[in-house]
Design a protein around this motif. Structure first.
Motif, PDB file in Angstrom:
ATOM      1  N   ILE A   1       0.841  -1.205   0.000  1.00  0.00           N
ATOM      2  CA  ILE A   1       0.000   0.000   0.000  1.00  0.00           C
ATOM      3  C   ILE A   1       0.874   1.253   0.000  1.00  0.00           C
ATOM      4  CG2 ILE A   1      -1.661   1.308   1.378  1.00  0.00           C
ATOM      5  CD1 ILE A   1      -2.739  -1.458   2.318  1.00  0.00           C
ATOM      6  N   LEU A   2       1.960   1.229   0.808  1.00  0.00           N
ATOM      7  CA  LEU A   2       2.854   2.390   0.854  1.00  0.00           C
ATOM      8  C   LEU A   2       3.517   2.607  -0.509  1.00  0.00           C
ATOM      9  CD1 LEU A   2       4.505   2.011   4.354  1.00  0.00           C
ATOM     10  CD2 LEU A   2       2.860   3.723   3.626  1.00  0.00           C
ATOM     11  N   THR A   3       3.860   1.503  -1.191  1.00  0.00           N
ATOM     12  CA  THR A   3       4.463   1.640  -2.518  1.00  0.00           C
ATOM     13  C   THR A   3       3.478   2.281  -3.480  1.00  0.00           C
ATOM     14  OG1 THR A   3       5.739  -0.340  -2.058  1.00  0.00           O
ATOM     15  CG2 THR A   3       5.641   0.373  -4.333  1.00  0.00           C
ATOM     16  N   MET A   4       2.206   1.882  -3.382  1.00  0.00           N
ATOM     17  CA  MET A   4       1.170   2.496  -4.219  1.00  0.00           C
ATOM     18  C   MET A   4       1.052   3.990  -3.899  1.00  0.00           C
ATOM     19  SD  MET A   4      -0.284   0.390  -6.217  1.00  0.00           S
ATOM     20  CE  MET A   4       0.720  -0.988  -6.557  1.00  0.00           C
ATOM     21  N   ALA A   5       1.124   4.321  -2.596  1.00  0.00           N
ATOM     22  CA  ALA A   5       1.043   5.731  -2.199  1.00  0.00           C
ATOM     23  C   ALA A   5       2.243   6.506  -2.753  1.00  0.00           C
ATOM     24  CB  ALA A   5       0.984   5.848  -0.680  1.00  0.00           C
ATOM     25  N   MET A   6       3.416   5.854  -2.814  1.00  0.00           N
ATOM     26  CA  MET A   6       4.587   6.490  -3.419  1.00  0.00           C
ATOM     27  C   MET A   6       4.328   6.773  -4.885  1.00  0.00           C
ATOM     28  SD  MET A   6       7.035   7.118  -1.447  1.00  0.00           S
ATOM     29  CE  MET A   6       8.693   7.055  -2.071  1.00  0.00           C
ATOM     30  N   SER A   7       3.754   5.801  -5.593  1.00  0.00           N
ATOM     31  CA  SER A   7       3.468   6.002  -7.012  1.00  0.00           C
ATOM     32  C   SER A   7       2.491   7.156  -7.191  1.00  0.00           C
ATOM     33  CB  SER A   7       2.871   4.731  -7.612  1.00  0.00           C
ATOM     34  OG  SER A   7       3.758   3.658  -7.465  1.00  0.00           O
TER      35      SER A   7
ATOM     36  N   HIS B   1       5.985  12.304  -0.354  1.00  0.00           N
ATOM     37  CA  HIS B   1       6.682  11.388  -1.258  1.00  0.00           C
ATOM     38  C   HIS B   1       8.116  11.137  -0.822  1.00  0.00           C
ATOM     39  CE1 HIS B   1       7.472   9.366  -5.075  1.00  0.00           C
ATOM     40  NE2 HIS B   1       8.604  10.042  -5.156  1.00  0.00           N
ATOM     41  N   MET B   2       8.802  12.154  -0.316  1.00  0.00           N
ATOM     42  CA  MET B   2      10.236  11.959  -0.059  1.00  0.00           C
ATOM     43  C   MET B   2      10.586  11.837   1.421  1.00  0.00           C
ATOM     44  SD  MET B   2      12.244  15.490  -0.572  1.00  0.00           S
ATOM     45  CE  MET B   2      13.729  14.689  -0.038  1.00  0.00           C
TER      46      MET B   2
ATOM     47  N   VAL C   1       7.813  11.197   4.419  1.00  0.00           N
ATOM     48  CA  VAL C   1       6.918  10.404   5.259  1.00  0.00           C
ATOM     49  C   VAL C   1       6.937   8.932   4.846  1.00  0.00           C
ATOM     50  CG1 VAL C   1       4.564  10.180   6.089  1.00  0.00           C
ATOM     51  CG2 VAL C   1       5.488  12.435   5.590  1.00  0.00           C
ATOM     52  N   ILE C   2       6.613   8.678   3.580  1.00  0.00           N
ATOM     53  CA  ILE C   2       6.458   7.288   3.156  1.00  0.00           C
ATOM     54  C   ILE C   2       7.792   6.542   3.092  1.00  0.00           C
ATOM     55  CG2 ILE C   2       5.470   5.764   1.423  1.00  0.00           C
ATOM     56  CD1 ILE C   2       3.517   7.887   0.723  1.00  0.00           C
ATOM     57  N   PRO C   3       8.867   7.138   2.533  1.00  0.00           N
ATOM     58  CA  PRO C   3      10.125   6.377   2.511  1.00  0.00           C
ATOM     59  C   PRO C   3      10.596   5.969   3.902  1.00  0.00           C
ATOM     60  CG  PRO C   3      10.282   8.257   1.069  1.00  0.00           C
ATOM     61  CD  PRO C   3       9.000   8.414   1.812  1.00  0.00           C
ATOM     62  N   GLY C   4      10.403   6.842   4.905  1.00  0.00           N
ATOM     63  CA  GLY C   4      10.777   6.478   6.270  1.00  0.00           C
ATOM     64  C   GLY C   4       9.996   5.272   6.740  1.00  0.00           C
ATOM     65  N   ALA C   5       8.674   5.303   6.491  1.00  0.00           N
ATOM     66  CA  ALA C   5       7.833   4.186   6.906  1.00  0.00           C
ATOM     67  C   ALA C   5       8.229   2.912   6.167  1.00  0.00           C
ATOM     68  CB  ALA C   5       6.364   4.521   6.654  1.00  0.00           C
ATOM     69  N   ILE C   6       8.509   3.041   4.865  1.00  0.00           N
ATOM     70  CA  ILE C   6       8.884   1.856   4.076  1.00  0.00           C
ATOM     71  C   ILE C   6      10.184   1.264   4.605  1.00  0.00           C
ATOM     72  CG2 ILE C   6       9.730   1.114   1.822  1.00  0.00           C
ATOM     73  CD1 ILE C   6       7.661   2.714   0.486  1.00  0.00           C
TER      74      ILE C   6
END
Lengths: 224, 275
Positions: free
Chosen positions: B171-177, B232-233, B235-240
Motif C-alpha cells: 500500500i505504501l508503494t502504491m502511495a509512493m506512485s 513522497h520523499m 513520510v512514506i520512505p521512512g515508513a517503508i
C-alpha cells in the motif's frame, strides 16, 4: 481449615513485606518512578506530535475567503448561448489556479423557477467546467447543446444536468453579481439533480437522497 | 603472507629515527624487519578493524545470524523476488535523493526544474529515467513477490504477520506512485492527481476530509505540490524503510518455506514404523 484471611492481599506495601516501604504506603516508589517516567515520555512526545499533526490537518478547517473575479462587461453575455470565461479560482499559483466557466445571462424561459428555490436569483448563470465525475474539464459543444467530458464520457445537458455517463450530480455553478456594469464571478456552489443549491462538494460526491449526508460539506465554506 | 621484495635504500641513507629498532632480547628467535612487520600489519589490517568494531558492538553474531541461514531444499530463483524488490527500493531511494538536489516543489518552478534535469543536467535524463522506470519495476516486482508468497503458501503460520507487513508495504508503494506522479507537474500529472484525489473523496463520511487533507484545502492550491513532495520523499520512505527492517527481521527469524511441490521427508525411523 485454612484461614481465608491469609489470601487477602493488603493494600499497604509495608504489610506485603516490600523492602524499603514506608508504613501505610500504597504505591511503591518504584511504581511511582515508572509512572512518572512514562508520563514524562508521553508528554515530551505529544509536545511535538500534536502541533505537527494540527499543522498538517489545519487546511481542512481553514476558512475560505470569498473572492470575486471580473470576467467582462454585461454586454459580453447573452441569455441564450454560453460564453467561456477563464478566471483565477486559486490565487498565487499562476496558471494552475485558473479555471473556466460557461456564463450566460439568467433566462426565465430556460431556467424557469427551477433555479434555487427560495433564494435570490443569480443575475448570471455560471457553470463550472469541473466534471462532477472525477474533476476533468468538460467543454460545451454548441451543436449538441451538451457539456461533454473527455475523460470518462460524462454528458450534461444545456443546464448542466446529467444526461449520461458516470457523473453523480449536475455541474457545479458559481455565484455571480454585477458591479458597475461588469460581471463578477464568486465562490463555487454545488447543485443536486433538482438544481437546488448546496455548499460546494468535490466531484464524485452525490447530493441526492442519502448522498448529501454521506458526503458532508467542509466545516467552513466561502459564502458570497 | 605474500613475499614482496621491496628495494632497500643504501645503508646510511635512512635517518636513525626511521631505522628498525634492534631486536629486544626476548624476541630473539628469528629476525623481524620493519618491512616484514609492515606487510604483516597491512595484511591483517582488515581483520584488526573488524575485530575492533566487533569487540565494541558484537555485530558479528547478528550478521552471522542474519546472513548465514539454512534454507530449505528446493529454494529457487523465485525466492529472489523479495531481494529484487528491496534493490528496486534502494534504487528509488538513491536516485530520488539525487533528483531532490535539483527539484523545486513550487507550482511555478516544478516543471522548469524537471525540464532542466531532463534536458540539461549531466546524466540527468538517465538518473530521472532510473527513478521513473524504477518505480514501475518496483511495483511489478512487489506484485510478483506477493504472488510467489501466495502460491507457495508462505503466508501461513507462523508467517502471517510478515504477510501483513508486506501488504502495508504494498500500500505504501502504491502511495509512493500516487504522490510521485504529480511531481513532474505537467498536464498529465496534474489531471491524474485531480482525478486521484477525487477518487479518494468518494469514500463516504471521511472521503471529503481526506481530499481536503491531501490538497491542503478545497482546491488544488499553492501548497498541494509541496505537500505531495514532502509525503513522497519524507513520510512514506521512512515508513517503508522501517517496515522493510521488520520484514527482513521476521524472514531471518522464521526462515523461508520449501516450495509446495517438495514432499516433506519423514525421519528414517518413522518411515520404518509406517511400513
Amino acid at each position: 481449615m485454612p484461614d481465608k484471611r491469609e489470601n487477602i492481599k493488603s493494600r499497604y506495601t509495608g504489610d506485603r513485606a516490600i523492602p524499603g516501604a514506608f508504613e501505610g504506603e500504597t504505591v511503591t516508589r518504584r511504581r511511582f518512578m515508572v509512572g512518572t517516567t512514562h508520563l514524562a515520555g508521553a508528554g515530551a512526545a505529544l509536545a511535538f506530535t500534536l502541533p505537527a499533526l494540527a499543522f498538517a490537518l489545519g487546511p481542512v478547517f481553514e476558512r475560505q475567503k470569498a473572492t470575486w473575479e471580473d470576467v467582462g462587461p454585461e454586454s459580453a453575455f447573452n441569455p441564450n448561448t454560453y460564453v467561456p470565461v477563464n478566471f483565477t479560482n486559486t490565487p498565487g499559483i499562476g496558471d494552475v489556479g485558473k479555471t473556466t466557466a460557461y456564463v450566460r445571462r439568467f433566462n426565465p424561459a430556460l431556467d424557469g423557477s427551477s433555479q434555487h428555490k427560495g433564494e435570490a436569483i443569480q443575475p448570471y448563470v455560471a457553470i463550472s467546467t469541473r466534471c462532477a465525475h472525477l474533476g476533468c474539464p468538460v467543454r460545451y459543444v454548441p451543436a449538441a447543446e451538451r457539456f461533454i467530458c473527455p475523460c470518462h464520457g460524462g454528458v450534461y445537458d444545456n443546464l448542466g444536468k446529467v444526461n449520461g455517463g458516470p457523473p453523480v450530480r449536475p455541474l457545479d455553478r458559481f455565484y455571480t453579481r454585477v458591479r458597475a456594469g461588469r460581471v463578477q464571478i464568486g465562490p463555487r456552489f454545488s447543485v443536486n439533480s433538482q438544481l437546488n443549491r448546496f455548499s460546494p462538494r468535490d466531484p464524485a460526491e452525490p447530493l441526492d437522497g442519502i448522498g448529501q449526508y454521506a458526503y458532508p460539506a467542509r466545516f467552513t465554506t466561502a459564502k458570497p | 603472507m605474500p613475499k614482496i621484495k621491496l628495494p632497500s635504500p643504501p645503508p646510511g641513507a635512512v635517518p636513525k629515527a626511521l631505522r628498525p629498532a634492534p631486536q629486544r632480547p626476548q624476541e630473539g628467535n628469528g629476525k623481524k624487519s620493519l618491512k616484514d612487520k609492515l606487510i604483516h600489519d597491512g595484511t591483517e589490517a582488515g581483520t584488526t578493524v573488524v575485530d575492533w568494531v566487533d569487540e565494541r558492538t558484537s555485530l558479528s553474531g547478528a550478521t552471522r545470524w542474519a546472513l548465514f541461514r539454512k534454507v530449505p531444499k528446493g529454494t529457487n530463483w523465485f525466492y529472489t523476488l523479495g531481494s529484487a524488490t528491496l534493490f528496486a527500493f534502494l534504487n528509488q531511494a538513491v536516485t530520488g535523493v539525487i533528483l531532490a538536489m535539483y527539484y523545486d516543489p513550487s507550482p511555478t518552478r516544478a516543471y522548469e526544474s524537471i525540464r532542466y534535469v531532463t534536458n540539461e543536467a549531466f546524466l540527468g535524463e538517465f538518473v530521472r529515467g532510473m527513478h521513473k522506470w524504477g518505480s514501475t519495476v518496483m511495483v511489478i516486482l512487489i506484485f510478483l513477490h506477493m504472488a510467489r508468497t501466495f502460491f507457495f503458501g508462505a503466508y501461513k503460520y507462523p508467517r502471517e504477520l510478515n504477510w501483513v507487513i508486506g501488504v502495508v508495504l504494498l500500500i505504501l508503494t502504491m502511495a509512493m506512485s500516487f504522490t510521485g506522479y504529480l511531481l513532474p507537474f505537467d498536464q498529465r500529472s496534474y489531471w491524474a492527481t485531480i482525478v486521484g484525489v477525487n477518487i479518494n473523496g468518494t469514500g463516504a463520511l471521511i472521503g471529503p476530509y481526506l481530499s481536503d487533507f491531501l490538497r491542503a484545502g478545497p482546491d488544488f492550491g499553492a501548497t498541494t505540490l509541496s505537500r505531495f513532495y514532502a509525503i513522497h520523499m519524507m513520510v512514506i520512505p521512512g515508513a517503508i524503510a522501517a517496515l522493510i527492517g521488520a520484514h527482513l527481521y521476521l524472514v531471518a527469524k522464521l526462515g523461508t518455506t520449501a516450495p509446495p511441490w517438495l514432499k516433506a521427508e519423514s525421519e528414517p525411523e518413522l518411515r520404518e514404523q509406517e511400513v
